[in-house]
Design an enzyme around this catalytic site. Sequence first.
Site, PDB file in Angstrom:
ATOM      1  N   ASN A   1       0.857  -1.195   0.000  1.00  0.00           N
ATOM      2  CA  ASN A   1       0.000   0.000   0.000  1.00  0.00           C
ATOM      3  C   ASN A   1       0.891   1.243   0.000  1.00  0.00           C
ATOM      4  O   ASN A   1       1.710   1.425   0.915  1.00  0.00           O
ATOM      5  CB  ASN A   1      -0.894  -0.048   1.248  1.00  0.00           C
ATOM      6  CG  ASN A   1      -1.850   1.131   1.304  1.00  0.00           C
ATOM      7  OD1 ASN A   1      -1.454   2.267   1.056  1.00  0.00           O
ATOM      8  ND2 ASN A   1      -3.092   0.880   1.640  1.00  0.00           N
TER       9      ASN A   1
ATOM     10  N   ASP B   1      -0.207   4.488  -0.150  1.00  0.00           N
ATOM     11  CA  ASP B   1      -0.918   5.726   0.233  1.00  0.00           C
ATOM     12  C   ASP B   1      -0.009   6.696   0.992  1.00  0.00           C
ATOM     13  O   ASP B   1      -0.119   7.914   0.844  1.00  0.00           O
ATOM     14  CB  ASP B   1      -2.106   5.409   1.145  1.00  0.00           C
ATOM     15  CG  ASP B   1      -3.229   4.685   0.429  1.00  0.00           C
ATOM     16  OD1 ASP B   1      -3.236   4.698  -0.816  1.00  0.00           O
ATOM     17  OD2 ASP B   1      -4.088   4.105   1.113  1.00  0.00           O
TER      18      ASP B   1
ATOM     19  N   ARG C   1       3.889  18.691   1.488  1.00  0.00           N
ATOM     20  CA  ARG C   1       4.529  19.861   0.906  1.00  0.00           C
ATOM     21  C   ARG C   1       3.678  20.504  -0.200  1.00  0.00           C
ATOM     22  O   ARG C   1       4.036  21.540  -0.746  1.00  0.00           O
ATOM     23  CB  ARG C   1       5.886  19.458   0.290  1.00  0.00           C
ATOM     24  CG  ARG C   1       7.025  19.541   1.266  1.00  0.00           C
ATOM     25  CD  ARG C   1       7.279  20.983   1.650  1.00  0.00           C
ATOM     26  NE  ARG C   1       8.154  21.086   2.784  1.00  0.00           N
ATOM     27  CZ  ARG C   1       9.457  21.318   2.701  1.00  0.00           C
ATOM     28  NH1 ARG C   1      10.041  21.442   1.534  1.00  0.00           N
ATOM     29  NH2 ARG C   1      10.166  21.422   3.786  1.00  0.00           N
TER      30      ARG C   1
ATOM     31  N   HIS D   1      -5.727   3.719  -2.018  1.00  0.00           N
ATOM     32  CA  HIS D   1      -7.098   3.965  -1.535  1.00  0.00           C
ATOM     33  C   HIS D   1      -7.493   5.371  -1.976  1.00  0.00           C
ATOM     34  O   HIS D   1      -6.901   6.346  -1.514  1.00  0.00           O
ATOM     35  CB  HIS D   1      -7.095   3.845  -0.010  1.00  0.00           C
ATOM     36  CG  HIS D   1      -8.449   3.956   0.620  1.00  0.00           C
ATOM     37  ND1 HIS D   1      -8.669   3.767   1.964  1.00  0.00           N
ATOM     38  CD2 HIS D   1      -9.674   4.249   0.102  1.00  0.00           C
ATOM     39  CE1 HIS D   1      -9.937   3.930   2.242  1.00  0.00           C
ATOM     40  NE2 HIS D   1     -10.582   4.238   1.134  1.00  0.00           N
TER      41      HIS D   1
ATOM     42  N   HIS E   1      -4.900  11.388   0.643  1.00  0.00           N
ATOM     43  CA  HIS E   1      -3.570  10.996   0.143  1.00  0.00           C
ATOM     44  C   HIS E   1      -3.583  10.822  -1.379  1.00  0.00           C
ATOM     45  O   HIS E   1      -3.189  11.733  -2.092  1.00  0.00           O
ATOM     46  CB  HIS E   1      -2.960   9.809   0.899  1.00  0.00           C
ATOM     47  CG  HIS E   1      -3.922   8.744   1.347  1.00  0.00           C
ATOM     48  ND1 HIS E   1      -4.719   8.067   0.475  1.00  0.00           N
ATOM     49  CD2 HIS E   1      -4.197   8.259   2.580  1.00  0.00           C
ATOM     50  CE1 HIS E   1      -5.429   7.187   1.154  1.00  0.00           C
ATOM     51  NE2 HIS E   1      -5.158   7.279   2.431  1.00  0.00           N
TER      52      HIS E   1
ATOM     53  N   THR F   1      -7.396   5.816   9.998  1.00  0.00           N
ATOM     54  CA  THR F   1      -7.240   4.751   9.005  1.00  0.00           C
ATOM     55  C   THR F   1      -8.493   3.871   9.084  1.00  0.00           C
ATOM     56  O   THR F   1      -9.328   4.071   9.965  1.00  0.00           O
ATOM     57  CB  THR F   1      -5.945   3.933   9.271  1.00  0.00           C
ATOM     58  OG1 THR F   1      -5.842   2.907   8.295  1.00  0.00           O
ATOM     59  CG2 THR F   1      -5.932   3.301  10.658  1.00  0.00           C
TER      60      THR F   1
ATOM     61  N   GLY G   1      -2.441  -3.202   9.855  1.00  0.00           N
ATOM     62  CA  GLY G   1      -1.600  -3.196  11.054  1.00  0.00           C
ATOM     63  C   GLY G   1      -0.483  -4.222  11.036  1.00  0.00           C
ATOM     64  O   GLY G   1       0.096  -4.518  12.078  1.00  0.00           O
TER      65      GLY G   1
ATOM     66  N   GLY H   1       0.942  -1.687   4.428  1.00  0.00           N
ATOM     67  CA  GLY H   1       1.269  -0.295   4.112  1.00  0.00           C
ATOM     68  C   GLY H   1       2.123   0.394   5.148  1.00  0.00           C
ATOM     69  O   GLY H   1       3.341   0.502   5.019  1.00  0.00           O
ATOM     70  N   HIS H   2       1.508   0.842   6.225  1.00  0.00           N
ATOM     71  CA  HIS H   2       2.141   1.798   7.136  1.00  0.00           C
ATOM     72  C   HIS H   2       3.489   1.329   7.687  1.00  0.00           C
ATOM     73  O   HIS H   2       4.482   2.064   7.628  1.00  0.00           O
ATOM     74  CB  HIS H   2       1.174   2.125   8.281  1.00  0.00           C
ATOM     75  CG  HIS H   2       1.652   3.233   9.141  1.00  0.00           C
ATOM     76  ND1 HIS H   2       2.316   3.019  10.311  1.00  0.00           N
ATOM     77  CD2 HIS H   2       1.597   4.574   8.973  1.00  0.00           C
ATOM     78  CE1 HIS H   2       2.644   4.184  10.848  1.00  0.00           C
ATOM     79  NE2 HIS H   2       2.211   5.139  10.060  1.00  0.00           N
TER      80      HIS H   2
HETATM   81  N1  PXP Z   1      -5.944  -3.393   3.727  1.00  0.00           N
HETATM   82  C1  PXP Z   1      -6.933  -2.480   3.775  1.00  0.00           C
HETATM   83  C2  PXP Z   1      -8.262  -2.865   3.226  1.00  0.00           C
HETATM   84  C3  PXP Z   1      -6.714  -1.191   4.307  1.00  0.00           C
HETATM   85  O1  PXP Z   1      -7.721  -0.299   4.346  1.00  0.00           O
HETATM   86  C4  PXP Z   1      -5.423  -0.866   4.779  1.00  0.00           C
HETATM   87  C5  PXP Z   1      -5.163   0.501   5.336  1.00  0.00           C
HETATM   88  O2  PXP Z   1      -5.218   1.446   4.344  1.00  0.00           O
HETATM   89  C6  PXP Z   1      -4.417  -1.833   4.686  1.00  0.00           C
HETATM   90  C7  PXP Z   1      -4.714  -3.101   4.182  1.00  0.00           C
HETATM   91  C8  PXP Z   1      -3.017  -1.550   5.106  1.00  0.00           C
HETATM   92  O3  PXP Z   1      -2.952  -1.336   6.482  1.00  0.00           O
HETATM   93  P1  PXP Z   1      -1.608  -0.833   7.126  1.00  0.00           P
HETATM   94  O4  PXP Z   1      -1.302   0.504   6.528  1.00  0.00           O
HETATM   95  O5  PXP Z   1      -1.917  -0.763   8.578  1.00  0.00           O
HETATM   96  O6  PXP Z   1      -0.550  -1.845   6.789  1.00  0.00           O
END
Ligand code: PXP
Length: 239
Positions: free
Chosen positions: A7, A9, A18, A43, A50, A100, A193, A214-215
């Site tokens: 991900n 985003d 910025r 997303h 984002h 989120t 997560g 993602g995060h």
């Molecule tokens: N899957 C879905 C459907 C999500 O909405 C998200 C968060 O945007 C993620 C996965 C990824 O989550 P994280 O950023 O906590 O890894």
Amino acid sequence: MKQLGVNIDHIATLRNARGEFHPDPVYAAKFVKKAGADSITIHLREDRRHIKDLDAKKICSLDNLKVNLEISTNPKIVDIALKIKPNFACIVPENRKEVTTEGGLNLKKNKFKLKKIIQKLKKNNIRSSLFINPSISDIQISKELNTDCIEIHTGHLSNLIKSNKKYKNELKKIIKCSVLAKKLGIKVHAGHGLDYKTTKVLSKINEIEEFNIGHYLIGESIFYGLSKVIKNFKKIIKK
Ligand code: PXP
């Protein structure tokens, strides 16, 4: 072989801080693919906090890249998805005030709406997925809705593991749901997560075919680089 979806985003979040052009999510999408990701996730939120429309359009038009577009049930967002044609679409709940995605979809309440969206996605050859909590009744409703895939919200499990709390019951729920979904012919994904430790725990579940991360992955990349972190995750999910 389990697939890794990255991900990106948060790359757009950094760019937007910025209000200029760097770092570019389109460049990131290509980079992440080269580094070994099997797909990328973006997303397109209703508030466009984002990823912006132009990012989504450009990313979906890239060759040789599997794009998973997360969408709410908002008809305007669904229309954009049908127009820019990502390879995959994952329907997620969306709440303007959340930091989120906080939980899975309320399938019971939104059955009719979701069924119609899934039909439209299928008509356009877009693989459909529903972001759901690990609940047996939600797996049964997912079958009724004829979705191709489900993505199990792993946020609760991740929080338990990260805070050294007992997590076996939550893990058992995820295993049960994964087994039932696969039996019903629905592909099983997992996300939210996830870090190295939580991904390792979940990678032992045979039924899970795809992880969307993602995060944590982007955060670790600040220290160790995107390529290295993607390779680490690929190793963890490899059976
Ligand atoms: N899957 C879905 C459907 C999500 O909405 C998200 C968060 O945007 C993620 C996965 C990824 O989550 P994280 O950023 O906590 O890894």
